[in-house]
Design an enzyme around this catalytic site. Structure first.
Site, PDB file in Angstrom:
ATOM      1  N   GLY A  72     115.125  32.516 -21.630  1.00 26.22           N
ATOM      2  CA  GLY A  72     114.174  31.613 -20.988  1.00 26.22           C
ATOM      3  C   GLY A  72     112.753  32.113 -21.147  1.00 26.22           C
ATOM      4  CB  THR A 117     111.997  32.488 -15.700  1.00 24.23           C
ATOM      5  OG1 THR A 117     111.234  31.311 -15.461  1.00 24.23           O
ATOM      6  CG2 THR A 117     113.271  32.428 -14.894  1.00 24.23           C
ATOM      7  N   GLY A 118     111.830  35.480 -16.870  1.00 29.38           N
ATOM      8  CA  GLY A 118     112.512  36.719 -17.240  1.00 29.38           C
ATOM      9  C   GLY A 118     112.063  37.902 -16.410  1.00 29.38           C
ATOM     10  CD  GLU A 169     115.642  34.678 -27.018  1.00 31.04           C
ATOM     11  OE1 GLU A 169     114.392  34.670 -27.159  1.00 31.04           O
ATOM     12  OE2 GLU A 169     116.322  33.655 -26.956  1.00 31.04           O
TER      13      GLU A 169
END
Length: 481
Positions: A226, A230-231, A248
């Site tokens: 994403g 957000t990661g 990723e």
């Protein structure tokens, strides 16, 4: 005979080998029409707790099964997917918006990926062996994994997580994107009669399901694809329980075009790699640096090629390359980026625009002519069909510019002089670097990013290792007890 399914039927989430209905349901939108698609379940926290409990119980047996047995079941699953590939391709175009040919390619690649994963067995390494002792490095499954899947390639990127996790002896709970839940639920339905209960489960839910998974003490690892923003939140949440994770994340890939290229040969691939899937690929060519000696010729040829060969339309229309942007949120973001063309005074070599003749999220391609390096279109990842062309003249300078952002997912160099191209390529900070190509991936090749584009890798032997813990096993041959 492989299982067949009704494309419109979603009886519930898949928990412990059964459909489990939910009180609440939701639906996604067909991005080409703006119309509602089918109702799907919305998981509760209680449902997640139940799935985790079943996964932990199933892990006790699944982790002890042989690699050959796990591979046999994964191959059966691949066969079932292949037998239903046409329906899955249609469903993927409906929910994601991508052209049907690309959807069929994604489903076909997924089958290929699973079959290749089934050949990648992690074996013990002998670190030392003498008359007194043998020391092995052995790998053991981590436990219960949670896979949080994106909306741009929900089939390939979803099962690109599931296959390695199951083959290394883990159990897994998959969470599809709320924007594209349909194919992933169907893939879980196909798996129900193949894997033992609790080994692979699928939970459809809202935006709260992801955080529940990352915080859950019964989940041992998260694999996430994403956005960078957000990661970072996923990593922070996993840190609370010291979960393992693979991230990723977003990219802003640079393509460096040298002055010796044959424009007629390289331009079609570069253009397609900029606009494929409406630019909604983390590894699209998003910053194209063209040597000043050929810049004008390249720009004009790219504009002409795009006008003649990059058709915008619904995914079921023949010859379409650029389908709709997948969802309203992304549509608004890309439209805002397009609005900056006039607002910021960029020169548009090709003036893209949002189409007003449809309820769908359609945006035609735009090519921006040599904007400043600090422009939003250069610095941010648009994730839409808009790309900047930038001039360069000095090799060291263009390498610094290509490496100058916090992202580092992919990059490419285009040149007839292969020695020069490889020299440049080896100086680019990215997880994947291509010479005279872009966005080549393979199931046996590791895939991941540098810097803020991710942590860890997927695919290949190195990706399989990310689903394991290492154990140093010392075996003394003399008996001391």
């Amino acid at each position: 005979m492989a299982a067949q399914f009704d494309i419109k039927s979603y009886p519930g989430n898949i928990i412990n080998g059964k459909f489990v209905s939910t009180q609440a349901t939701r639906h996604s939108i067909d991005p080409a029409t703006g119309e509602a698609l089918y109702e799907v379940p919305v998981a509760t926290k209680h449902a997640l707790d139940a799935a985790v409990g079943h996964a932990r119980e199933a892990f006790k047996t699944w982790s002890k099964t042989s690699f050959d047995e796990r591979a046999k079941l994964v191959l059966r699953w691949a066969d079932a997917i292949e037998a239903n590939k046409d329906e899955l391709g249609k469903l993927l175009t409906m929910e994601q918006g991508k052209p049907i040919d690309l959807a069929n390619t994604e489903v076909g690649l997924t089958v290929q990926w699973l079959r290749t994963f089934a050949t990648l067995e992690l074996k013990d390494e002998v670190l030392d062996d003498n008359e007194e002792r043998t020391i092995y490095l052995t790998r053991v499954p981590i436990g219960v994994c949670g896979a949080i899947v994106p909306w741009n390639w929900p089939v390939l990127l979803g099962l690109g997580k599931v296959g390695p996790a199951l083959l290394t002896g883990n159990t897994l709970i998959m969470k599809p994107s709320p924007f594209t839940p349909y194919c992933d639920l169907k893939l879980g339905e196909l798996a129900m009669g193949i894997f033992p209960p609790g080994v692979f489960q699928v939970l459809s839910g809202g935006d709260d399901l992801g955080p529940w998974m990352t915080e859950h003490p019964g989940i041992d690892m998260i694999t996430f694809t994403g956005s960078i923003e957000t990661g970072k939140r996923v990593a922070a949440s996993c840190a609370k329980t010291l979960k393992r994770y693979v991230l990723e994340l977003g990219g802003n890939d640079a393509a460096i075009v040298c002055e010796d290229v044959d424009i007629s040969k390289c331009l079609p691939k570069i253009t397609m790699m900029a606009f494929l899937n409406s630019g909604q690929i983390c590894m699209c060519a998003k910053r194209i640096y063209v040597h000043e000696k050929i810049y004008d010729e390249f720009r004009d040829a790219m504009v002409e090629f795009t006008k003649n060969h990059v058709k915008t339309g619904g995914g079921f229309e023949p010859g379409v390359v650029v389908g709709p942007v997948q969802n309203d949120m992304q549509f608004k973001f890309v439209k805002d980026m397009y609005a900056d063309i006039d607002k910021c005074g960029w020169t548009a070599a090709l003036q893209g625009k949002a189409r007003g003749d449809s309820k769908g999220y359609f945006i035609e391609p735009a090519i921006i002519d040599n904007p400043p390096d600090d422009s939003r279109i250069v610095v941010e990842e648009p994730f839409g069909p808009i790309v900047p062309l930038l001039k360069w003249s000095d090799e060291d300078e263009v390498i610094d510019r290509a490496n100058g952002l916090k992202t580092g997912l992919g990059a490419s160099v285009w040149a007839k002089d292969l020695e020069r191209a490889e020299r440049i390529a080896r100086r680019l900070s990215a997880g994947s670097v291509w010479v005279n190509s872009h966005f080549d991936v393979a199931p046996n090749v590791p895939f991941g990013g540098h810097k803020e584009s991710g942590s860890g890798v997927e695919w290949g032997i190195e990706g399989m290792k990310k689903f394991t813990n290492t154990t140093s096993l010392w075996v003394w041959k003399k008996v001391f007890a």
